[in-house]
Design a protein around this motif. Structure first.
Motif, short mmCIF file in Angstrom:
data_model
loop_
_atom_site.label_atom_id
_atom_site.label_comp_id
_atom_site.label_asym_id
_atom_site.label_seq_id
_atom_site.Cartn_x
_atom_site.Cartn_y
_atom_site.Cartn_z
N ALA A 13 0.85 -1.19 0.00
CA ALA A 13 0.00 0.00 0.00
C ALA A 13 0.88 1.24 0.00
O ALA A 13 2.09 1.17 0.26
N GLU A 14 0.27 2.38 -0.29
CA GLU A 14 0.93 3.67 -0.18
C GLU A 14 0.22 4.50 0.86
O GLU A 14 -1.00 4.37 1.05
N PHE A 15 0.99 5.33 1.55
CA PHE A 15 0.41 6.23 2.55
C PHE A 15 0.34 7.61 1.90
O PHE A 15 1.35 8.31 1.78
N ILE A 20 -4.45 5.17 3.74
CA ILE A 20 -3.81 3.92 3.33
C ILE A 20 -4.45 3.47 2.02
O ILE A 20 -5.63 3.10 1.99
N VAL A 21 -3.69 3.54 0.94
CA VAL A 21 -4.21 3.21 -0.39
C VAL A 21 -3.60 1.86 -0.80
O VAL A 21 -2.41 1.77 -1.11
N THR A 22 -4.41 0.82 -0.83
CA THR A 22 -3.92 -0.53 -1.11
C THR A 22 -3.70 -0.75 -2.61
O THR A 22 -4.33 -0.09 -3.45
N GLU A 23 -2.81 -1.69 -2.93
CA GLU A 23 -2.47 -1.97 -4.32
C GLU A 23 -3.63 -2.62 -5.09
O GLU A 23 -3.64 -2.61 -6.32
N ILE A 24 -4.57 -3.21 -4.39
CA ILE A 24 -5.76 -3.79 -5.01
C ILE A 24 -6.97 -3.08 -4.43
O ILE A 24 -6.90 -2.48 -3.34
N PRO A 25 -8.12 -3.11 -5.10
CA PRO A 25 -9.31 -2.41 -4.60
C PRO A 25 -9.71 -2.89 -3.20
O PRO A 25 -9.51 -4.06 -2.85
N TYR A 26 -10.30 -1.99 -2.42
CA TYR A 26 -10.72 -2.34 -1.07
C TYR A 26 -11.70 -3.51 -1.07
O TYR A 26 -11.70 -4.33 -0.16
N GLU A 27 -12.53 -3.61 -2.11
CA GLU A 27 -13.49 -4.72 -2.19
C GLU A 27 -12.76 -6.06 -2.27
O GLU A 27 -13.21 -7.06 -1.69
N LYS A 42 1.08 -3.55 4.10
CA LYS A 42 2.29 -2.74 4.29
C LYS A 42 1.89 -1.28 4.11
O LYS A 42 1.92 -0.75 3.01
N THR A 43 1.51 -0.61 5.20
CA THR A 43 0.84 0.69 5.10
C THR A 43 1.76 1.84 4.64
O THR A 43 1.27 2.79 4.03
N GLY A 44 3.03 1.77 4.99
CA GLY A 44 3.89 2.89 4.68
C GLY A 44 3.79 4.05 5.65
O GLY A 44 4.36 5.13 5.41
#
Length: 274
Positions: A13-15, A20-27, A42-44
């Motif tokens: 993920a990217e902070f 916290i923006v995950t590499e795959i959709p939240y769904e 991995k939140t960053g």
């Protein structure tokens, strides 16, 4: 995304702007949790932010008397949890800091806590389809932000479980580093009669997600170390429960609905794990 052990998946993920923006959709993240799997994000979140939370919590606790009375769920308190839960018969030994009245804290410390709890809240809302804010609501479910310290020398939390709703997904953020700040103790789970131990897999800043009705525990820290409530060494985590304190408690028997969920997941389209 990578499967690092059976039922244990890590997601990058990217902070970004405090989120916290995950590499795959939240769904997709939530689908993996519900299969069920244990998902580590991995939140960053910057290490200095995590360290500031520990330091600020310790400073606040040093000025705030320990609570020994039963929980009222409408204040900010810290307590030495040293008892056996009546319903689930789960023994526990850890130092709990609970901030039900987070919005009443002194502004500087409040902002220190919000630096981690706001990203956790926003992610939980995105995963569950909610839009919940902090604040006490008598008779309703609301957030109970907690910073928990597991001291060296035998702290632990025995096997227990929770109702699935309204929490749906549990969140445990690692505030310090396994192998450096502590060398024993981690959260364990049971999925389909398989034991999953996360000790050594969760690094500082990693956010562990799990289906909330899975039986789980915190393994003891090593008895080779001398136990002390005052020593800050040991495992530090933040969690963000969402529940109605006056609602229906967890049943005395372990929930079994997740086994049905596993069977349903076997017939669902799979997600490639790279």
């Amino acid at each position: 995304m990578k499967e690092v052990a059976k039922y244990l998946i890590k997601i990058d993920a990217e902070f970004v702007d405090g989120k916290i923006v995950t590499e795959i959709p939240y769904e997709e993240v939530m689908r993996l949790v519900n299969e069920p799997n244990i998902v580590i994000i991995k939140t960053g979140i910057p290490q200095e932010t995590l360290a500031k939370v520990i330091k600020g919590t310790r400073q606040w606790a040093s000025k705030t008397p320990l609570t020994e009375a039963p929980d009222t769920f409408d204040n900010n308190q810290h307590k030495h949890r040293l008892h056996i839960a009546k319903i689930q018969q789960a023994p526990q030994l850890f130092h709990d800091h609970t901030f039900d009245a987070l919005l009443d804290l002194e502004p500087a410390f409040q902002q220190t806590l919000l630096s981690i709890f706001d990203p956790m809240r926003n992610l939980w809302n995105s995963l569950t389809g909610n839009d919940e804010a902090f604040g006490i609501r008598k008779g309703e479910a609301y957030f109970h932000p907690q910073v928990t310290h597991y001291p060296l020398g035998g702290s632990f939390f025995g096997r227990h479980w929770h109702p699935l709703n309204p929490q749906k997904v549990g969140l445990i953020l690692a505030l310090n580093q396994y192998g450096k700040d502590y060398t024993s103790g981690g959260t364990g789970y049971v999925i389909n009669d398989h034991i999953i131990e996360t000790e050594g897999f969760q690094d500082s800043g990693d956010l562990l997600l799990f289906r909330y009705d899975l039986p789980h525990w915190v393994s003891p820290s090593s008895f080779a170390d001398r136990f002390s409530w005052e020593d800050p060494a040991g495992r530090w985590v933040s969690i963000l429960p969402f529940y109605n304190p006056w609602g229906t408690p967890a049943d005395k028997d372990e929930p079994q609905g997740w086994k049905t969920q596993i069977q349903q997941a076997k017939h669902a389209p799979s997600v490639a794990v790279a």
